[in-house]
Design a protein around this motif. Structure first.
Motif: not given
Length: 159
Positions: A108-115, A119-125
């Motif tokens: 679950p911590l890997w999933w959180l890191l992936g999210a 979201f960071y790169f998606g927001a920048r794009e």
């Protein structure tokens, strides 16, 4: 007009009766034109609000600092990945121990890191997508003519 004209009170009475019938009809079925006008006004209001929210703010010292910090994660990720490859070649035992440690991180911590990264790169794009200027379609070509639709043809020509 005869009897009906006398009962209704002449031409003014007939007009009043027509207006009353129209008002009564609008109680049961709203006026479609008025609904479209209200919808367009609401949409224009929402677009104006969004435009006000996304106008570029001043470029003061703090804004430049935050923009600079926002640009750091991508180079850190790229150079960090290259650094991991270098580290694996320089100290394979140390690299292996650290990878065993990473293997112990719960899923679950890997999933959180992936999210978070997504979201960071998606927001920048999304930011760059919204702020880039609109590009008109290239003139000519097969998609530039609309032989079946005169309105689209006029729109394309800019009439």
């Amino acid at each position: 007009m005869g009897l009906i004209g006398r009962v209704l009170g002449g031409a003014g009475g007939a007009a009043a009766l027509g207006q009353a019938a129209e008002g009564l009809a609008q109680v049961f079925r709203p006026d479609a034109t008025r609904a479209m006008e209200l919808s367009a006004a609401a949409q224009q209001s929402a677009l104006s609000q969004l435009q006000a929210e996304y106008t570029v703010a001043g470029t003061g010292r703090f804004d430049r600092l935050v923009n600079g910090l926002n640009r750091l994660p991508r180079p850190f990720l790229a150079f960090g990945t290259l650094g991991l490859f270098s580290y694996a070649m320089v100290d394979p035992d140390g690299f292996g121990q650290r990878m065993v440690g990473l293997n112990m991180v719960p899923e679950p911590l890997w999933w959180l890191l992936g999210a978070i990264v997504t979201f960071y790169f998606g927001a920048r794009e999304t930011f760059y997508f919204r702020t880039r200027p609109a590009q008109p379609p290239a003139p000519g070509g097969p998609s530039a003519t609309y032989p079946d639709n005169a309105a689209l043809e006029d729109w394309h020509r800019g009439d």
